[in-house]
Design a protein around this motif. Structure first.
Motif, PDB file in Angstrom:
ATOM      1  N   GLU A 100      -2.688  11.319   1.003  1.00 50.66           N
ATOM      2  CA  GLU A 100      -1.252  11.489   1.229  1.00 50.66           C
ATOM      3  C   GLU A 100      -0.566  10.204   1.674  1.00 50.66           C
ATOM      4  O   GLU A 100       0.601   9.973   1.352  1.00 50.66           O
ATOM      5  CB  GLU A 100      -1.011  12.555   2.310  1.00 50.66           C
ATOM      6  CG  GLU A 100      -1.168  13.985   1.842  1.00 50.66           C
ATOM      7  CD  GLU A 100      -0.877  14.965   2.964  1.00 50.66           C
ATOM      8  OE1 GLU A 100      -0.256  16.003   2.682  1.00 50.66           O
ATOM      9  OE2 GLU A 100      -1.285  14.695   4.113  1.00 50.66           O
ATOM     10  N   SER A 101      -1.270   9.353   2.413  1.00 51.05           N
ATOM     11  CA  SER A 101      -0.638   8.163   2.977  1.00 51.05           C
ATOM     12  C   SER A 101      -0.599   6.986   2.017  1.00 51.05           C
ATOM     13  O   SER A 101      -0.005   5.952   2.328  1.00 51.05           O
ATOM     14  CB  SER A 101      -1.357   7.744   4.264  1.00 51.05           C
ATOM     15  OG  SER A 101      -2.716   7.404   3.995  1.00 51.05           O
ATOM     16  N   SER A 102      -1.216   7.108   0.837  1.00 49.96           N
ATOM     17  CA  SER A 102      -1.176   6.032  -0.156  1.00 49.96           C
ATOM     18  C   SER A 102       0.153   6.081  -0.908  1.00 49.96           C
ATOM     19  O   SER A 102       0.876   7.085  -0.872  1.00 49.96           O
ATOM     20  CB  SER A 102      -2.327   6.178  -1.147  1.00 49.96           C
ATOM     21  OG  SER A 102      -2.130   7.323  -1.960  1.00 49.96           O
TER      22      SER A 102
ATOM     23  N   GLU B 127       2.371   9.283  -1.763  1.00 47.65           N
ATOM     24  CA  GLU B 127       3.800   9.372  -1.458  1.00 47.65           C
ATOM     25  C   GLU B 127       4.596   9.793  -2.690  1.00 47.65           C
ATOM     26  O   GLU B 127       5.543  10.578  -2.586  1.00 47.65           O
ATOM     27  CB  GLU B 127       4.306   8.030  -0.930  1.00 47.65           C
ATOM     28  CG  GLU B 127       3.813   7.699   0.466  1.00 47.65           C
ATOM     29  CD  GLU B 127       4.295   6.355   0.967  1.00 47.65           C
ATOM     30  OE1 GLU B 127       4.328   6.168   2.184  1.00 47.65           O
ATOM     31  OE2 GLU B 127       4.645   5.496   0.124  1.00 47.65           O
TER      32      GLU B 127
ATOM     33  N   LYS C 239       0.817  -1.218   0.000  1.00 43.59           N
ATOM     34  CA  LYS C 239       0.000   0.000   0.000  1.00 43.59           C
ATOM     35  C   LYS C 239       0.848   1.264   0.000  1.00 43.59           C
ATOM     36  O   LYS C 239       0.354   2.339  -0.320  1.00 43.59           O
ATOM     37  CB  LYS C 239      -0.930   0.007   1.218  1.00 43.59           C
ATOM     38  CG  LYS C 239      -1.957  -1.116   1.219  1.00 43.59           C
ATOM     39  CD  LYS C 239      -2.823  -1.074   2.461  1.00 43.59           C
ATOM     40  CE  LYS C 239      -3.839  -2.212   2.473  1.00 43.59           C
ATOM     41  NZ  LYS C 239      -4.663  -2.214   3.714  1.00 43.59           N
ATOM     42  N   THR C 240       2.115   1.149   0.394  1.00 45.80           N
ATOM     43  CA  THR C 240       3.021   2.290   0.453  1.00 45.80           C
ATOM     44  C   THR C 240       4.317   1.941  -0.272  1.00 45.80           C
ATOM     45  O   THR C 240       4.537   0.784  -0.654  1.00 45.80           O
ATOM     46  CB  THR C 240       3.359   2.640   1.917  1.00 45.80           C
ATOM     47  OG1 THR C 240       4.110   1.545   2.490  1.00 45.80           O
ATOM     48  CG2 THR C 240       2.099   2.872   2.747  1.00 45.80           C
TER      49      THR C 240
ATOM     50  N   ALA D 119      -6.775   9.283  -3.931  1.00 45.28           N
ATOM     51  CA  ALA D 119      -5.487   8.850  -3.395  1.00 45.28           C
ATOM     52  C   ALA D 119      -5.042   9.877  -2.369  1.00 45.28           C
ATOM     53  O   ALA D 119      -4.719  11.013  -2.722  1.00 45.28           O
ATOM     54  CB  ALA D 119      -4.457   8.724  -4.514  1.00 45.28           C
TER      55      ALA D 119
ATOM     56  N   ALA E 208      -3.475  12.799   5.016  1.00 47.02           N
ATOM     57  CA  ALA E 208      -3.277  11.424   5.469  1.00 47.02           C
ATOM     58  C   ALA E 208      -4.320  11.009   6.492  1.00 47.02           C
ATOM     59  O   ALA E 208      -4.655   9.824   6.603  1.00 47.02           O
ATOM     60  CB  ALA E 208      -1.874  11.267   6.051  1.00 47.02           C
TER      61      ALA E 208
ATOM     62  N   PRO F 141      -5.650   6.150   3.208  1.00 43.29           N
ATOM     63  CA  PRO F 141      -4.954   6.092   1.916  1.00 43.29           C
ATOM     64  C   PRO F 141      -5.847   6.292   0.700  1.00 43.29           C
ATOM     65  O   PRO F 141      -5.464   6.996  -0.238  1.00 43.29           O
ATOM     66  CB  PRO F 141      -4.311   4.699   1.919  1.00 43.29           C
ATOM     67  CG  PRO F 141      -5.057   3.913   2.940  1.00 43.29           C
ATOM     68  CD  PRO F 141      -5.551   4.884   3.956  1.00 43.29           C
TER      69      PRO F 141
END
Length: 300
Positions: free
Chosen positions: A190-192, A196, A129-130, A188, A209, A213
């Motif tokens: 910020e934490s996806s 990123e 996921k990241t 989407a 975030a 995500p």
């Protein structure tokens, strides 16, 4: 000194004890569910139920081990003739079993794992996921397939993302971006992994975030946020134009909008080895459509 007879008897007892111990697996993998999966040897027949996992297998140079994929896996071209075994959430269990896989790779969110395990199949659940997840999954699959240079392959991908970021014109850094993953609208955040990448490109994501995500948003939220630039796939753009208030946004009126065709959209929304290509697509979009690029006369 003990008689030779006693020594031989002791050696025999040790040998019997060793034989009674359970055989140690040649290969042991702990997946993202925390399940430990043992293999006598590296799997040669693989079914993948997640496009990013199939793409990772191929990026590691092991495409020939794939014997079946989910209906959405379409890259690289060599996987297209493979049997399609349904989707990650609704796989064809009988067809998977018939393919006699040594392992089934799937997302942790898939509910098919227990059924496949009950039928005696080995399942490894991995779900990137990241960016850190993509690296971890690549190394994990590299371990499973006994590919020694998985870390080197990851470093090349990461370096290519960095190179894409460095190629972005300074005039468009700080652009406030809304990236729509699919209708809903689902964004989407910020934490996806997409978020990123946008952060590494020096842009600002309008979806914080704190919302998760890939949150489902009220379309009015995006209108109020008033992004400078919108990124969306061709599959989603038609419905977007019909949303109340959306044509009042400056990004829509001024055509600060990038619409990605299906193949490019697939590249962008899959957290796998094509992340660098996704970053280059975002750079092209920003250089072509961001308000700052227009003023500076930048060309893609």
């Amino acid at each position: 000194m003990k008689p030779m007879r006693d020594i031989l008897a002791a050696v025999a007892l040790v040998g019997l004890a060793l034989l009674s111990l359970p055989a140690r697996a040649a290969l042991q993998i702990t997946d993202d569910r925390g399940d430990v999966v043992n293999f006598e040897r590296s799997p040669q027949r693989i079914v993948s139920l997640l496009p990013s996992l199939a793409e990772t297998v191929c990026e590691l140079g092991q495409c020939q081990r794939l014997v079946g994929v989910d209906r959405y896996t379409n890259w690289p071209a060599s996987v297209k003739p493979l049997p399609k075994v349904g989707g990650g959430l609704d796989p064809n269990i009988e067809q998977i079993v018939a393919l006699r896989p040594d392992v089934v790779l799937m997302a942790t969110s898939s509910r098919a794992g227990d059924r496949l395990r009950a039928l005696g199949l080995k399942v490894v659940a991995l779900e990137p996921k990241t960016h850190a997840d993509v690296q971890r999954v690549m190394l994990k699959i590299g371990q499973l397939l006994e590919v020694p240079d998985a870390q080197k392959i990851w470093r090349a991908i990461d370096a290519a993302v960095m190179a894409a970021a460095q190629s972005l014109p300074a005039s468009v850094r700080g652009t406030r971006v809304y990236f729509e993953v699919n209708p809903g609208p689902y964004a989407a955040g910020e934490s996806s992994f997409i978020g990123e990448t946008l952060t590494r490109l020096g842009t600002k994501n309008i979806v914080p975030a704190s919302l998760g995500p890939f949150p489902k948003l009220n379309p009015e939220y995006i209108v109020r946020a008033a992004p400078d630039l919108i990124m969306v796939g061709q599959r989603s753009v038609d419905g977007m134009l019909q949303r109340p208030g959306w044509m009042s946004m400056r990004a829509m009126r001024a055509q600060h909008l990038c619409v990605f065709p299906a193949d490019e959209s697939d590249t962008l929304v899959r957290p796998g080895p094509r992340m660098a290509e996704g970053a280059r697509l975002m750079v092209r979009c920003l250089a072509d459509k961001a308000p700052g690029a227009k003023k500076a006369g930048v060309r893609p």
